[in-house]
Write a protein that holds these residues in place. Structure first.
Motif, PDB file in Angstrom:
ATOM      1  N   ASP A 119     -52.379 -23.322 -15.209  1.00  0.00           N
ATOM      2  CA  ASP A 119     -52.607 -21.882 -15.328  1.00  0.00           C
ATOM      3  C   ASP A 119     -52.317 -21.164 -14.011  1.00  0.00           C
ATOM      4  OD1 ASP A 119     -53.292 -22.004 -18.011  1.00  0.00           O
ATOM      5  OD2 ASP A 119     -55.462 -22.072 -17.617  1.00  0.00           O
ATOM      6  N   ASP A 149     -39.527 -25.899 -16.005  1.00  0.00           N
ATOM      7  CA  ASP A 149     -39.481 -25.573 -17.432  1.00  0.00           C
ATOM      8  C   ASP A 149     -39.688 -26.785 -18.339  1.00  0.00           C
ATOM      9  OD1 ASP A 149     -37.133 -26.848 -16.884  1.00  0.00           O
ATOM     10  OD2 ASP A 149     -35.832 -25.242 -17.595  1.00  0.00           O
ATOM     11  N   LEU A 165     -44.116 -21.479 -12.576  1.00  0.00           N
ATOM     12  CA  LEU A 165     -43.965 -22.319 -13.759  1.00  0.00           C
ATOM     13  C   LEU A 165     -43.456 -21.442 -14.893  1.00  0.00           C
ATOM     14  CD1 LEU A 165     -44.365 -24.953 -15.330  1.00  0.00           C
ATOM     15  CD2 LEU A 165     -46.755 -24.297 -15.662  1.00  0.00           C
ATOM     16  N   HIS A 166     -42.306 -21.814 -15.449  1.00  0.00           N
ATOM     17  CA  HIS A 166     -41.671 -21.002 -16.490  1.00  0.00           C
ATOM     18  C   HIS A 166     -41.788 -21.660 -17.858  1.00  0.00           C
ATOM     19  CE1 HIS A 166     -40.310 -18.675 -13.153  1.00  0.00           C
ATOM     20  NE2 HIS A 166     -39.688 -19.720 -12.654  1.00  0.00           N
ATOM     21  N   ASN A 210     -46.213 -17.380 -11.281  1.00  0.00           N
ATOM     22  CA  ASN A 210     -44.825 -17.249 -11.739  1.00  0.00           C
ATOM     23  C   ASN A 210     -43.882 -18.282 -11.118  1.00  0.00           C
ATOM     24  OD1 ASN A 210     -43.075 -16.013 -13.534  1.00  0.00           O
ATOM     25  ND2 ASN A 210     -42.232 -14.677 -11.950  1.00  0.00           N
ATOM     26  N   ARG A 212     -48.581 -20.989 -13.498  1.00  0.00           N
ATOM     27  CA  ARG A 212     -47.996 -20.004 -14.416  1.00  0.00           C
ATOM     28  C   ARG A 212     -48.293 -18.592 -13.943  1.00  0.00           C
ATOM     29  NH1 ARG A 212     -50.221 -17.367 -18.144  1.00  0.00           N
ATOM     30  NH2 ARG A 212     -51.991 -18.739 -18.373  1.00  0.00           N
ATOM     31  N   ASP A 234     -43.235 -22.322 -21.431  1.00  0.00           N
ATOM     32  CA  ASP A 234     -43.920 -21.514 -22.434  1.00  0.00           C
ATOM     33  C   ASP A 234     -45.223 -22.228 -22.799  1.00  0.00           C
ATOM     34  OD1 ASP A 234     -44.776 -19.898 -24.467  1.00  0.00           O
ATOM     35  OD2 ASP A 234     -43.185 -20.460 -25.862  1.00  0.00           O
TER      36      ASP A 234
END
Length: 122
Positions: free
Chosen positions: A104, A88, A112-113, A110, A107, A115
């Motif tokens: 990418d 994070d 990599l959390h 799932n 992410r 934003d």
């Protein structure tokens, strides 16, 4: 035989997801390759730069400008061109297209959390 996979293995998104929950500590090289940050983010980048540039740790430390004495990680990211990444949190000076692609992929998998709504420029 059990699948032996750890932070000492080559990074593999599929295996990472299978073996780790809510854990990500990696370095993304400028070419987009992902590596576990072992033994730590700072030590990984120090070793990476020393090997790449053929310098000793003392020579590398002597290259660090005074204004980065209390922000050594930023300087290491700048010198190495690497991205330091946690589940994070991210630390980098700039991003290559290959690094953005790797972010990418992490992410989308799932793991990599972070934003990333604002996106990254490269």
């Amino acid at each position: 035989m059990k699948d032996k996979y750890s932070v000492h293995s080559d990074f593999d998104i599929r295996k990472h997801k299978k073996h780790f929950t809510d854990y990500l500590e990696v370095i993304i090289h400028p070419d987009g390759s992902i590596h576990y940050a072992v033994p730590s983010h700072q030590e990984y980048m120090i070793r990476f730069i020393c090997k790449r540039d053929g310098v000793t740790r003392a020579q590398l430390e002597a290259r660090c400008p005074r204004e980065y004495y209390f922000d050594f990680m930023t300087w290491l990211c700048k010198e190495s061109g690497c991205v330091s990444l946690w589940s994070d949190m991210i630390q980098a000076v700039s991003f290559t297209r290959a690094q953005v692609k790797a972010l990418d992929q992490l992410r989308e998998a799932n793991v990599l959390h972070l934003d990333m709504a604002e996106g990254f420029a490269c």
